[in-house]
Write an enzyme that holds these catalytic residues in place. Structure first.
Site, PDB file in Angstrom:
ATOM      1  N   TYR A 240      -3.870   4.976  -4.074  1.00  0.00           N
ATOM      2  CA  TYR A 240      -5.196   5.571  -4.024  1.00  0.00           C
ATOM      3  C   TYR A 240      -5.223   6.775  -4.949  1.00  0.00           C
ATOM      4  CZ  TYR A 240      -5.990   2.781   0.193  1.00  0.00           C
ATOM      5  OH  TYR A 240      -6.133   1.753   1.085  1.00  0.00           O
TER       6      TYR A 240
ATOM      7  N   THR B 187      -6.697   1.652  -6.194  1.00  0.00           N
ATOM      8  CA  THR B 187      -7.887   1.591  -5.351  1.00  0.00           C
ATOM      9  C   THR B 187      -8.510   2.973  -5.381  1.00  0.00           C
ATOM     10  OG1 THR B 187      -6.915  -0.097  -3.913  1.00  0.00           O
ATOM     11  CG2 THR B 187      -8.782   1.140  -3.040  1.00  0.00           C
TER      12      THR B 187
ATOM     13  N   LYS C 120      -8.639  -2.466  -8.339  1.00  0.00           N
ATOM     14  CA  LYS C 120      -9.157  -3.190  -7.182  1.00  0.00           C
ATOM     15  C   LYS C 120     -10.485  -2.573  -6.729  1.00  0.00           C
ATOM     16  CE  LYS C 120      -7.575  -4.795  -2.604  1.00  0.00           C
ATOM     17  NZ  LYS C 120      -8.497  -4.127  -1.671  1.00  0.00           N
TER      18      LYS C 120
ATOM     19  N   SER D  99       0.830  -1.201   0.000  1.00  0.00           N
ATOM     20  CA  SER D  99       0.000   0.000   0.000  1.00  0.00           C
ATOM     21  C   SER D  99       0.867   1.254   0.000  1.00  0.00           C
ATOM     22  CB  SER D  99      -0.904   0.002   1.236  1.00  0.00           C
ATOM     23  OG  SER D  99      -1.575   1.234   1.368  1.00  0.00           O
TER      24      SER D  99
ATOM     25  N   HIS E 283     -13.090  -4.539  -0.381  1.00  0.00           N
ATOM     26  CA  HIS E 283     -12.092  -4.034   0.563  1.00  0.00           C
ATOM     27  C   HIS E 283     -12.280  -4.610   1.963  1.00  0.00           C
ATOM     28  CE1 HIS E 283     -11.083  -1.499  -2.776  1.00  0.00           C
ATOM     29  NE2 HIS E 283     -12.263  -0.937  -2.754  1.00  0.00           N
TER      30      HIS E 283
END
Length: 404
Positions: free
Chosen positions: A140, A166, A268, A118, A292
């Protein structure tokens, strides 16, 4: 009279036989707020429960003879050959162990599989790629486009083999049982305030003391060139002030990453067929059927119920993986039988990390591998590629097609 000395069985045998046991050891080891952050879904927690419960509704159809002596789990996902169809899903700041994502990446490499990192991780992409050359970097949609390109360039330079996007993160904190407190930063004042809640967790505190660090709540992968890493809440503010992306933005992100690296792009968070098709049109190379882990919008259906409709629609065009609720090797087999190339795990490996560091993550992966092998044996398969929906007993109404 000699007193009977009772040894801690965990000290003698840190190995555990199931993900459930890893979870229980994590619960006992971690401070309550830390453990609470791992297990709690958003709002009433309906989605996190559904993700796991749905696997029990699927049954396996075994053979009585003709079993295969040799069985293999090798597969290929987004150009990466892996020895196990279980991928590490990217999760945010990992304060459960001082080695954090580096320990997880080493464990994944030791078992021949992909590490998902991440951009909210507590370890840098450079550190993680150095110990696992099959690292996928997750971003993100936060910051402006120049900032996002800079983060892509950094991930590419570090050696990331794919980009995971994401986009629908909402960080829902409205939990019916109350949300665990997350401090802005860990300083002396914070440590004193949290002391009563962590004082009984001696082993957890000792790990960090021996490593000479405190739990890190910053995000080094979001640091600007030459600047310092923001705190979790600084990252959250960046997200709140970034307009949500359009499908044109999805196409832009994939195009920029591929132009920079020539490497795959995975989206995702897909559960709907119409979104899956639009993602393919936008140029993605892979999809993660994911809600998620129940941390986002509560009330969404279990991902395993949405999987077949997505793989039927686009599985011949892109690689589809499943994320959500995997706790056993048989869960993995059920997902593969419905068309997934592999699955992603999150909470399961975090419990392993909390229970026993890198060895605990390897233990979780071994537990899943053993369960997959047992299912293959019973189903008479020699390779995971041979799994089909005919290997399952599926109740009426199980499969959902969202967004027809």
């Amino acid at each position: 009279m000699n007193k009977l000395k009772i040894e801690n069985p965990w000290k003698q045998n840190p190995w555990f036989e199931s993900v459930a046991v890893a979870q229980e050891r994590a619960r006992k080891r971690l401070p309550k707020p830390v453990y609470g952050a791992l297990v709690a879904g958003s709002e009433r927690g309906q989605t996190i429960e559904e993700n796991q419960r749905a696997y029990a509704d699927l049954r396996l159809a075994p053979h009585v003879a003709g079993h295969q002596v040799d069985r293999t789990m090798n597969t290929r996902v987004l150009g990466q050959d892996i020895a196990l169809p279980v991928i590490i899903s990217p999760t945010g700041v990992q304060a459960v162990h001082p080695d954090g994502e580096v320990a997880v990446a080493r464990a994944a490499a030791a078992r021949g599989t992909i590490m998902g990192l991440s951009n909210f991780a507590s370890k840098s992409v450079e550190e993680v790629c150095a110990v696992n050359d099959q690292t996928f970097f997750q971003m993100y949609w936060t910051g402006d486009r120049d900032v996002m390109i800079q983060r892509m360039e950094r991930a590419h330079a570090a050696g990331a083999k794919a980009l995971i996007a994401t986009l629908d993160w909402s960080f829902s904190i409205g939990r019916d049982w109350g949300s665990p407190e997350i401090p802005e930063k860990v300083d002396l004042k914070t440590m004193l305030r949290f002391a009563p809640r962590v004082a009984t967790k001696v082993r957890w505190m000792k790990q960090f003391a021996q490593a000479g660090v405190v739990p890190d709540l910053t995000a080094p992968n979001l640091a600007p060139p030459g600047g310092s890493a923001p705190t979790f809440f600084g990252a959250y503010y960046e997200w709140m002030t970034t307009p949500p992306p359009s499908w044109d933005d999805v196409a832009w992100m994939g195009k920029e990453w591929k132009a920079l690296s020539g490497r795959p792009f995975l989206l995702k968070g897909v559960t709907r067929v119409d979104d899956a098709r639009r993602a393919v049109d936008a140029g993605v190379d892979g999809l993660s059927v994911s809600n998620h882990g129940g941390n986002n919008l509560d009330g969404t259906p279990a991902t395993i119920r949405c999987l077949k409709s997505v793989t039927d629609a686009v599985g011949d065009q892109v690689d589809v993986v499943l994320d959500g609720g995997i706790r056993r090797g048989s869960d993995v087999v059920k997902a593969l039988a419905l068309g997934a190339k592999a699955v992603m795990i999150g909470r399961a490996y975090l419990w392993g990390l909390a229970a026993n560091g890198q060895a605990g993550v390897e233990n979780v992966l071994d537990v899943l591998k053993g369960g997959i092998d047992s299912a293959l044996l019973g189903l008479g398969k020699s390779d995971i590629s041979q799994l089909t929906p005919e290997d399952l007993i599926v109740p009426d109404g199980f499969h959902l097609t969202l967004g027809r």
